[in-house]
Design a protein around this motif. Structure first.
Motif, PDB file in Angstrom:
ATOM      1  N   LYS A   1       0.852  -1.203   0.000  1.00 29.04           N
ATOM      2  CA  LYS A   1       0.000   0.000   0.000  1.00 29.04           C
ATOM      3  C   LYS A   1       0.880   1.242   0.000  1.00 29.04           C
ATOM      4  O   LYS A   1       1.959   1.248   0.579  1.00 29.04           O
ATOM      5  CB  LYS A   1      -0.891  -0.009   1.242  1.00 29.04           C
ATOM      6  CG  LYS A   1      -2.000  -1.035   1.113  1.00 29.04           C
ATOM      7  CD  LYS A   1      -2.860  -1.069   2.349  1.00 29.04           C
ATOM      8  CE  LYS A   1      -3.921  -2.148   2.182  1.00 29.04           C
ATOM      9  NZ  LYS A   1      -4.163  -2.871   3.412  1.00 29.04           N
ATOM     10  N   ARG A   2       0.412   2.286  -0.662  1.00 29.89           N
ATOM     11  CA  ARG A   2       1.159   3.550  -0.690  1.00 29.89           C
ATOM     12  C   ARG A   2       0.720   4.379   0.510  1.00 29.89           C
ATOM     13  O   ARG A   2      -0.475   4.569   0.754  1.00 29.89           O
ATOM     14  CB  ARG A   2       0.876   4.322  -1.977  1.00 29.89           C
ATOM     15  CG  ARG A   2       1.209   3.553  -3.226  1.00 29.89           C
ATOM     16  CD  ARG A   2       1.114   4.464  -4.426  1.00 29.89           C
ATOM     17  NE  ARG A   2       2.402   5.109  -4.692  1.00 29.89           N
ATOM     18  CZ  ARG A   2       2.570   6.056  -5.593  1.00 29.89           C
ATOM     19  NH1 ARG A   2       1.558   6.517  -6.277  1.00 29.89           N
ATOM     20  NH2 ARG A   2       3.760   6.585  -5.803  1.00 29.89           N
TER      21      ARG A   2
ATOM     22  N   ALA B   1      -0.410  11.062   3.432  1.00 29.51           N
ATOM     23  CA  ALA B   1      -0.051  12.160   4.318  1.00 29.51           C
ATOM     24  C   ALA B   1       1.376  12.050   4.832  1.00 29.51           C
ATOM     25  O   ALA B   1       2.300  11.880   4.047  1.00 29.51           O
ATOM     26  CB  ALA B   1      -1.062  12.263   5.458  1.00 29.51           C
ATOM     27  N   GLN B   2       1.536  12.052   6.157  1.00 29.47           N
ATOM     28  CA  GLN B   2       2.914  12.100   6.658  1.00 29.47           C
ATOM     29  C   GLN B   2       3.640  10.764   6.500  1.00 29.47           C
ATOM     30  O   GLN B   2       4.841  10.691   6.669  1.00 29.47           O
ATOM     31  CB  GLN B   2       2.951  12.552   8.130  1.00 29.47           C
ATOM     32  CG  GLN B   2       2.527  11.535   9.152  1.00 29.47           C
ATOM     33  CD  GLN B   2       1.100  11.763   9.623  1.00 29.47           C
ATOM     34  OE1 GLN B   2       0.219  12.047   8.814  1.00 29.47           O
ATOM     35  NE2 GLN B   2       0.874  11.659  10.917  1.00 29.47           N
ATOM     36  N   HIS B   3       2.924   9.694   6.175  1.00 26.77           N
ATOM     37  CA  HIS B   3       3.571   8.385   6.041  1.00 26.77           C
ATOM     38  C   HIS B   3       4.069   8.181   4.615  1.00 26.77           C
ATOM     39  O   HIS B   3       3.736   7.203   3.950  1.00 26.77           O
ATOM     40  CB  HIS B   3       2.590   7.285   6.427  1.00 26.77           C
ATOM     41  CG  HIS B   3       1.913   7.535   7.746  1.00 26.77           C
ATOM     42  ND1 HIS B   3       2.591   7.446   8.936  1.00 26.77           N
ATOM     43  CD2 HIS B   3       0.662   7.918   8.057  1.00 26.77           C
ATOM     44  CE1 HIS B   3       1.768   7.741   9.926  1.00 26.77           C
ATOM     45  NE2 HIS B   3       0.595   8.038   9.419  1.00 26.77           N
TER      46      HIS B   3
ATOM     47  N   HIS C   1       4.956  10.823  -2.889  1.00 29.24           N
ATOM     48  CA  HIS C   1       5.451   9.448  -2.658  1.00 29.24           C
ATOM     49  C   HIS C   1       6.935   9.321  -2.980  1.00 29.24           C
ATOM     50  O   HIS C   1       7.379   8.318  -3.538  1.00 29.24           O
ATOM     51  CB  HIS C   1       4.642   8.441  -3.470  1.00 29.24           C
ATOM     52  CG  HIS C   1       3.197   8.415  -3.080  1.00 29.24           C
ATOM     53  ND1 HIS C   1       2.758   7.878  -1.901  1.00 29.24           N
ATOM     54  CD2 HIS C   1       2.107   8.901  -3.691  1.00 29.24           C
ATOM     55  CE1 HIS C   1       1.441   8.015  -1.830  1.00 29.24           C
ATOM     56  NE2 HIS C   1       1.020   8.646  -2.889  1.00 29.24           N
ATOM     57  N   GLY C   2       7.696  10.356  -2.676  1.00 30.06           N
ATOM     58  CA  GLY C   2       9.145  10.278  -2.819  1.00 30.06           C
ATOM     59  C   GLY C   2       9.664  10.476  -4.228  1.00 30.06           C
ATOM     60  O   GLY C   2      10.857  10.403  -4.470  1.00 30.06           O
TER      61      GLY C   2
ATOM     62  N   GLY D   1      12.339  12.643 -12.731  1.00 32.73           N
ATOM     63  CA  GLY D   1      12.210  11.956 -11.443  1.00 32.73           C
ATOM     64  C   GLY D   1      10.799  11.444 -11.243  1.00 32.73           C
ATOM     65  O   GLY D   1      10.587  10.291 -10.879  1.00 32.73           O
ATOM     66  N   GLN D   2       9.831  12.307 -11.518  1.00 35.02           N
ATOM     67  CA  GLN D   2       8.439  11.920 -11.298  1.00 35.02           C
ATOM     68  C   GLN D   2       7.956  10.942 -12.364  1.00 35.02           C
ATOM     69  O   GLN D   2       7.225  10.009 -12.073  1.00 35.02           O
ATOM     70  CB  GLN D   2       7.568  13.171 -11.324  1.00 35.02           C
ATOM     71  CG  GLN D   2       6.157  12.903 -10.866  1.00 35.02           C
ATOM     72  CD  GLN D   2       5.319  14.177 -10.863  1.00 35.02           C
ATOM     73  OE1 GLN D   2       5.621  15.146 -11.551  1.00 35.02           O
ATOM     74  NE2 GLN D   2       4.286  14.177 -10.068  1.00 35.02           N
ATOM     75  N   ARG D   3       8.401  11.168 -13.608  1.00 37.75           N
ATOM     76  CA  ARG D   3       7.856  10.359 -14.707  1.00 37.75           C
ATOM     77  C   ARG D   3       8.692   9.108 -14.942  1.00 37.75           C
ATOM     78  O   ARG D   3       8.379   8.319 -15.806  1.00 37.75           O
ATOM     79  CB  ARG D   3       7.784  11.197 -15.978  1.00 37.75           C
ATOM     80  CG  ARG D   3       6.986  12.469 -15.734  1.00 37.75           C
ATOM     81  CD  ARG D   3       6.402  13.129 -16.918  1.00 37.75           C
ATOM     82  NE  ARG D   3       5.609  14.275 -16.456  1.00 37.75           N
ATOM     83  CZ  ARG D   3       6.114  15.495 -16.258  1.00 37.75           C
ATOM     84  NH1 ARG D   3       7.393  15.728 -16.521  1.00 37.75           N
ATOM     85  NH2 ARG D   3       5.358  16.475 -15.810  1.00 37.75           N
TER      86      ARG D   3
END
Lengths: 286, 296
Positions: A37-38, A41-43, A48-49, A56-58
């Motif tokens: 699971k992704r 919030a703070q977790h 998502h890093g 980086g994102q793609r």
């Protein structure tokens, strides 16, 4: 392995004072399971890093060697002669005398039989991949001083010191060429025999290997046997040992066993058909 | 009963009482032989089964394991002999994590989930546009079975059948068996009997025997042969917590499911032979490949 023995004993002693190991009190090692699971919030939520925008994102990274506008390194120099024909060069994966001695000591190799590629592959610890241009094994001199076995071995490449180490113990070494199809047969004979095809004859070495395999100093299989026995004496004098007389050896028969240049398997001639199901051999009539 | 509890507690206090080191065992056998291995007149002499290390030498000879062979012809415990167990099988590293992986695998590989939900296409109705796109003052919708609607389809719901089949690597399965056997022996939950010939088909005999020897309550009895004698079959038939199993079917889950594991001497020899073969085979790398369906 020593630490393992001690820990197993310690762990078993500890278990005597612990509650019974049961289905209910077992759990996987900490952090060994990946959470599918992704986090939110703070977790680890938000991006998502993966950062904001861009590669980086793609996850669309630059291709290998690309240098963002510069002339890439791999194109900067027009000529690299040391790689010429490297895709055709024959590879000879090394096995050391130490490895060979360990294989013999652990009963993975029977020294009462001549040793060839099949013997080495059947030990289960060595692999040869003819498809990746590996043309056989080379015997290297690591563990030379501790080599004590008397063997009849056939490899594809060996140095002078290795030849001396084997002949000093009263053994016999020979270097021989195998074409890729013969190698394919030798690597897994059982699998090949299951095809139910007559054994083909071994090809002669290519032009650039003829010199090596006709040279008595390399104990080449195409060299003159008289020159080889002459060179055995020369090598013994050079390295300063007394050459054991294999003519008087009780294992003379085994030590002098050699394959014909056209032969692939010991004891089997080209043209013979091995039926592995009925365990029979069909021989040629002539 | 009180005597049994005392015996059990003595084992906890003196944990070397069951699994002894080689040197101390010989001493103990000599000392204890008049009392512990006393056999009634007319029966066989005590049986000592040493381990033959000829074929498969152990990783370490400093951790031998020995166990008493017990009788099954009477409720009263009598030590028939002594068996030396191979340390690679019965004193292996107790990898509890690998035991857990085996248990998880045994639960999952045969599990098929039949949970099923309907998508928006499978829910009955919903083909018509519920109201015009514009002019109603309402949100635009194309189907009353859209996942946004009550009674609509489910997005990414479970679909039937979902298999959870996978194969645990071969040597993890082998290690699971040796680890579990070692754990069972270390925790005094492994007992060895000479055979499975009990004198009666009455279940009460087994109940008494289990209570007398502080086994169980749940007991798994393993023999090499899959055809068990009639007496023990009938006696265990009515006892749900005493089960029989041939040694070729022995598995991690069943060993842990039962509190006590009882092996016959033949089963011990069979297990040792099979497991040591797998631990020492020279073509072990060939077992490391990917699992293929219908492989030979």
């Amino acid at each position: 392995m020593a630490h393992l023995r001690e820990t197993s004993d310690k762990a078993l002693k500890l278990l005597r004072t612990l509650p019974r190991v049961q289905i209910g009190n077992l759990r996987p090692n900490p952090n060994s399971k990946q959470n599918d699971k992704r986090g939110r919030a703070q977790h680890g939520g938000d991006k998502h890093g993966a950062g904001n925008k861009g590669s980086g994102q793609r996850q669309n990274f630059m291709r290998l060697g690309y240098e963002t506008g510069n002339q890439p390194f791999y194109l900067r120099f027009p000529y690299e002669p040391y790689y010429k024909g490297h895709h055709m060069k024959r590879q000879y994966p090394p096995i050391s005398l130490l490895q060979l001695q360990v294989l013999i000591d652990t009963n993975r190799i029977d020294t009462s039989q001549p040793i060839d590629i099949s013997t080495l592959c059947n030990s289960g610890l060595l692999k040869l991949k003819p498809a990746e241009l590996e043309y056989g094994f080379q015997l290297t001199d690591d563990g030379l001083d501790n080599f004590k076995a008397k063997i009849n071995i056939e490899v594809q490449h060996a140095s002078e010191a290795v030849i001396a180490a084997i002949e000093k113990n009263g053994g016999v070494i020979r270097t021989a060429y195998y074409d890729p199809r013969s190698l394919h047969m030798l690597v897994n004979p059982k699998k090949w025999f299951q095809k139910g095809v007559p054994i083909p004859s071994r090809m002669l070495p290519p032009q650039d290997a003829v010199d090596y395999y006709t040279n008595p100093k390399n104990r080449g299989y195409l060299a003159n046997p008289e020159e080889i026995s002459q060179d055995r004496l020369v090598l013994a004098q050079k390295y300063g040992y007394e050459l054991p007389k294999i003519e008087k050896d009780s294992a003379y028969e085994m030590l002098t066993t050699a394959k014909d240049p056209r032969q692939v398997f010991y004891g089997l001639e080209p043209g013979w058909l091995v039926n592995i199901v009925d365990k029979t051999i069909t021989k040629r009539k002539d | 009963m009180l005597k049994n509890i005392l015996d059990k507690s003595r084992q906890v206090v003196f944990p070397v009482a069951r699994t002894l080191t080689r040197s101390s065992v010989h001493g103990n056998v000599v000392n204890e032989s008049p009392a512990a291995v006393a056999t009634p007149a007319g029966t066989k002499t005590p049986l000592i089964l040493p381990q033959n290390y000829g074929e498969y030498a152990p990783v370490s000879r400093n951790t031998p394991r020995q166990a008493w062979i017990e009788n099954t012809d009477a409720v009263q415990e009598r030590k028939v002999g002594l068996i030396e167990l191979h340390p690679d099988v019965f004193a292996a590293q107790p990898r509890v994590d690998i035991i857990q992986e085996n248990v998880e695998w045994q639960r999952k590989y045969r599990y098929v989930s039949f949970a099923q939900t309907k998508t928006r296409a499978e829910v009955r109705g919903g083909g018509r546009k519920p109201w015009p796109q514009k002019g109603m003052g309402r949100a635009r919708h194309g189907s009353i079975r859209s996942p946004l609607f009550k009674g609509g389809g489910v997005v990414h719901g479970p679909r039937s059948p979902t298999t959870h089949f996978y194969m645990l690597p071969f040597y993890k399965r082998v290690l699971g068996l040796t680890s579990t056997l070692s754990v069972k022996l270390a925790q005094d939950d492994l007992h060895i009997i000479e055979n499975v010939d009990i004198p009666t088909k009455d279940g009460q005999f087994l109940k008494d025997l289990i209570a007398e020897r502080n086994w169980g309550p749940s007991v798994l009895i393993v023999d090499e042969d899959h055809m068990f004698p009639a007496n023990i079959c009938q006696a265990t038939d009515e006892l749900g917590y005493v089960n029989l199993m041939p040694s070729f079917g022995l598995n991690v889950y069943s060993m842990l499911k039962h509190d006590t594991l009882v092996l016959t001497v033949a089963a011990v020899k069979h297990l040792e032979q099979r497991l040591l073969y797998q631990l020492n085979r020279s073509d072990a790398a060939s077992k490391g490949g990917k699992f293929k369906l219908d492989q030979v």
